[in-house]
Scaffold this motif. Structure first.
Motif, PDB file in Angstrom:
ATOM      1  N   LYS A  24       0.817  -1.220   0.000  1.00  0.00           N
ATOM      2  CA  LYS A  24       0.000   0.000   0.000  1.00  0.00           C
ATOM      3  C   LYS A  24       0.851   1.270   0.000  1.00  0.00           C
ATOM      4  O   LYS A  24       0.355   2.347  -0.348  1.00  0.00           O
ATOM      5  N   ARG A  59     -14.195 -16.135  -0.211  1.00  0.00           N
ATOM      6  CA  ARG A  59     -14.350 -15.205   0.913  1.00  0.00           C
ATOM      7  C   ARG A  59     -15.493 -14.233   0.676  1.00  0.00           C
ATOM      8  O   ARG A  59     -16.014 -13.630   1.623  1.00  0.00           O
ATOM      9  N   GLY A  79     -17.396 -10.785  -0.501  1.00  0.00           N
ATOM     10  CA  GLY A  79     -17.104  -9.357  -0.607  1.00  0.00           C
ATOM     11  C   GLY A  79     -15.869  -8.942   0.155  1.00  0.00           C
ATOM     12  O   GLY A  79     -15.126  -8.049  -0.284  1.00  0.00           O
ATOM     13  N   ASN A  80     -15.591  -9.561   1.295  1.00  0.00           N
ATOM     14  CA  ASN A  80     -14.389  -9.215   2.046  1.00  0.00           C
ATOM     15  C   ASN A  80     -13.128  -9.503   1.244  1.00  0.00           C
ATOM     16  O   ASN A  80     -12.112  -8.836   1.417  1.00  0.00           O
ATOM     17  N   TYR A 116     -12.582  -8.839  -1.699  1.00  0.00           N
ATOM     18  CA  TYR A 116     -12.355  -7.732  -2.625  1.00  0.00           C
ATOM     19  C   TYR A 116     -11.795  -6.505  -1.914  1.00  0.00           C
ATOM     20  O   TYR A 116     -11.410  -5.533  -2.543  1.00  0.00           O
ATOM     21  N   ILE A 117     -11.740  -6.568  -0.599  1.00  0.00           N
ATOM     22  CA  ILE A 117     -11.311  -5.441   0.222  1.00  0.00           C
ATOM     23  C   ILE A 117      -9.834  -5.588   0.556  1.00  0.00           C
ATOM     24  O   ILE A 117      -9.357  -6.671   0.882  1.00  0.00           O
ATOM     25  N   GLU A 118      -9.115  -4.479   0.484  1.00  0.00           N
ATOM     26  CA  GLU A 118      -7.659  -4.516   0.629  1.00  0.00           C
ATOM     27  C   GLU A 118      -7.188  -4.797   2.048  1.00  0.00           C
ATOM     28  O   GLU A 118      -5.992  -4.935   2.285  1.00  0.00           O
ATOM     29  N   ASP A 119      -8.109  -4.895   3.022  1.00  0.00           N
ATOM     30  CA  ASP A 119      -7.701  -5.290   4.368  1.00  0.00           C
ATOM     31  C   ASP A 119      -7.234  -6.740   4.410  1.00  0.00           C
ATOM     32  O   ASP A 119      -6.493  -7.133   5.316  1.00  0.00           O
ATOM     33  N   TRP A 120      -7.680  -7.532   3.448  1.00  0.00           N
ATOM     34  CA  TRP A 120      -7.383  -8.960   3.412  1.00  0.00           C
ATOM     35  C   TRP A 120      -6.348  -9.225   2.329  1.00  0.00           C
ATOM     36  O   TRP A 120      -6.075  -8.393   1.482  1.00  0.00           O
ATOM     37  N   ASN A 156      -6.474 -11.379  -0.155  1.00  0.00           N
ATOM     38  CA  ASN A 156      -6.936 -11.909  -1.441  1.00  0.00           C
ATOM     39  C   ASN A 156      -6.712 -10.960  -2.603  1.00  0.00           C
ATOM     40  O   ASN A 156      -6.281 -11.376  -3.688  1.00  0.00           O
ATOM     41  N   ALA A 157      -7.007  -9.679  -2.406  1.00  0.00           N
ATOM     42  CA  ALA A 157      -6.873  -8.730  -3.513  1.00  0.00           C
ATOM     43  C   ALA A 157      -5.419  -8.637  -3.966  1.00  0.00           C
ATOM     44  O   ALA A 157      -5.124  -8.606  -5.172  1.00  0.00           O
ATOM     45  N   LYS A 158      -4.490  -8.612  -3.021  1.00  0.00           N
ATOM     46  CA  LYS A 158      -3.062  -8.565  -3.363  1.00  0.00           C
ATOM     47  C   LYS A 158      -2.645  -9.835  -4.100  1.00  0.00           C
ATOM     48  O   LYS A 158      -1.888  -9.780  -5.076  1.00  0.00           O
TER      49      LYS A 158
END
Length: 588
Positions: A79, A412, A414-415, A417-421, A423-425
């Motif tokens: 980030k 997972r 919708g979560n 898709y969120i950058e807190d997790w 998966n998106a990275k």
């Protein structure tokens, strides 16, 4: 008349404190070595007992770091991307890259603490000799589960040292090697690769960087469009010596230092950092060479052939990185499936979810088996088999990594898709494996047109697989089926290689070779482990490769759901699969 405004109590807005507990956990805090039965089993099958016993504590230590601090740092650095500064505070043209402290801490783990870049060159971690390829790549496999981007500089420093040692003269070796092969972060010279120019990516024949001989060195003039690790200390690149012919035959390999012997800055500039989809923590950019000092490596005009030594090592590294990233994705999906309740049942109790989990597991295990086989072939000096396994795993595992990362994100919801997790990275990073060291089509052409058509490497691969199938206690009919698939896959690749007009089928031929190879390898691994009283589940995975990645099932026919569910239950369960259980399921 007095009116009293109604008020809502604080309690009306409060949520029960357990609501957040309904969100499925991720893998943070787990030990990525301890939870990975597959890599532990395959290392036990393929490493000398003394090496295995020595390195298990170190792999376990990295597994804990990867599941904890490294994962935290990787998300921070992803980030807070590098920043290019063109001048220093005195106004001097001293371009430099500023990194977030999280990235620097990750460097200290990879370069300093574990010495992943030097493992193939000198003793590390208390082992008396350089490690075998399988040991080194096992560390990369674990590291990749949290941080993909930093494995580029770790790998490039390692492979650049290989080329300098192999092709550099004594003066060049003395200038660079000792400091490239150190774990002292203050002394370390990190490697880089500036390969691509504006004329194209994989087709380097149009490279226009010019090299002019000046005394005992060369000067480089021109630019490079993609420069991995743009601010690193020793850069390997291709340039065309003045008077050299056009095309690949005119390219030569050079080592270019960031700083000259007197400490001054070499005459090239970083002019922009790439704003990348993934691998965001690593600084890739564009450079302009304005008479940069460089040193010729090896014979002029043989640069591309020499650089392919590094490319092939990097391709194998990519196979292990893809296998590691898919393992992380699979484990993330399993965490959701085992801890999330939907429609009155845990997710993993839904038949459709179990099927999707097995679809994530299968390419993950394929990539690990083929990567391990390639590392073993490298250790044995089986160059012909290695010649075809390396682009095979780079081609197919990198492609599968994208779909596995996407499938895990979907698990997972919708979560994911969120950058807190994570998966998106993982999804973003997965795509780079398709591009570095040749796209899918470039690797498929290398497999079919060159490894098969010119070098007949598929014959060595087939012989190796038949030997493997013949010496392991695989149930008889299943062994015969696997042997037949190996022959069909190699024959088809040979047929495509012999017909220039069949170029469009090269990717299909390469995929067929990969799937047949992985099925044979996993069957052998499962049988060997089962015969030792261990887990034979890889036999079931081999069957699934045949059914789902090589099969020609009627898309409008119903499968045997009861049998599929029995296979899924065995694969997703914690208990080892016995040989008897595996044999019964194979017969179904």
């Amino acid at each position: 008349m007095n009116s009293v405004s109604p008020t809502l109590s604080r309690a009306a807005f409060e949520r029960p404190p357990s609501r957040s507990d309904l969100i499925a956990p991720d893998c943070r805090g787990l030990n990525f070595w301890s939870i990975d039965r597959s890599v532990r089993d395959l290392l036990a099958l393929n490493l000398e007992p003394a090496a295995l016993a020595h390195f298990i504590p170190h792999l376990e230590r990295l597994g804990g770091i990867a599941g904890g601090r490294l994962d935290e740092l990787a998300l921070q650095a992803d980030k807070r991307t590098p920043v290019l500064h063109f001048r220093d505070r005195f106004g001097r043209d001293e371009d430099w890259v500023e990194y977030h402290p999280a990235y620097r801490e990750m460097e200290r783990i990879g370069f300093g603490q574990f010495g992943i870049h030097v493992m193939s060159h000198k003793p590390v971690l208390g082992w008396p000799t350089p490690v075998t390829p399988l040991v080194k790549y096992a560390f990369q496999y674990l590291f990749a589960q949290s941080e993909f981007a930093l494995l580029c500089p770790l790998s490039v420093t390692d492979t650049s040292a290989v080329l300098i040692r192999k092709y550099g003269d004594d003066a060049v070796k003395a200038r660079f090697l000792d400091r490239m092969l150190t774990q002292d972060m203050d002394a370390l010279l990190k490697g880089a690769q500036f390969m691509t120019e504006k004329a194209g990516g994989s087709d380097v024949s149009g490279n226009a960087l010019t090299a002019r001989k000046v005394g005992d060195h060369w000067e480089l003039w021109g630019d490079k469009w993609f420069c991995s690790c743009v601010d690193h200390d020793v850069v390997l690149l291709l340039a065309r010596c003045e008077g050299a012919p056009a095309g690949n035959a005119g390219l030569s390999l050079f080592a270019m230092p960031r700083r000259l012997d007197d400490g001054s800055r070499n005459r090239y500039r970083a002019v922009r950092l790439k704003d990348k989809l993934g691998s965001r923590s690593m600084a890739a950019g564009e450079t302009i060479m304005e008479g940069a000092v460089a040193y010729l490596l090896g014979e002029a005009g043989r640069g591309l052939k020499q650089m392919m030594d590094q490319v092939n090592l990097s391709r194998l590294s990519h196979g292990f990185r893809a296998a590691g990233m898919m393992r992380r994705c699979l484990n993330e999906a399993l965490q959701v499936a085992r801890h999330r309740t939907t429609f009155g049942r845990t997710v993993i109790d839904h038949p459709m979810a179990r099927r999707q989990l097995v679809k994530l597991m299968l390419p993950t295990e394929q990539a690990l088996s083929v990567s391990v086989a390639a590392a073993v072939a490298m250790t044995r000096g089986d160059d012909r088999t290695l010649r075809i396994l390396t682009p095979l795993v780079k081609y197919r595992a990198s492609r599968d990594n994208v779909s596995v990362a996407t499938g895990a994100m979907e698990m997972r919801g919708g979560n994911g898709y969120i950058e807190d997790w994570s998966n998106a990275k993982l999804v973003r990073d997965a795509h780079l494996g398709l591009l570095w060291e040749g796209t899918s089509s470039v690797n498929a052409l290398d497999i079919v047109r060159r490894a098969v058509g010119r070098e007949r490497a598929h014959e060595a691969l087939a012989a190796s697989l038949h030997e493997e199938l013949g010496r392991t206690p695989i149930p008889g009919q299943f062994r015969s089926r696997l042997a037949g698939l190996v022959d069909r896959a190699t024959d088809f690749a040979d047929k495509v290689a012999r017909q220039p007009e069949a170029e469009a089928s090269c990717r299909r031929a390469a995929s067929g070779l990969y799937h047949a190879t992985s099925a044979a390898l996993m069957a052998s691994e499962g049988a060997r482990l089962g015969a030792q009283g261990g887990d034979a589940r890889r036999l079931l995975l081999a069957r699934l490769v045949i059914d789902h990645r090589l099969g020609n099932a009627d898309p409008f026919s119903l499968p045997d759901h009861q049998h599929e569910d029995s296979m899924a239950a065995a694969l997703l369960g914690d208990a080892p699969v016995s040989m008897e259980q595996a044999a019964a399921l194979l017969a179904g």
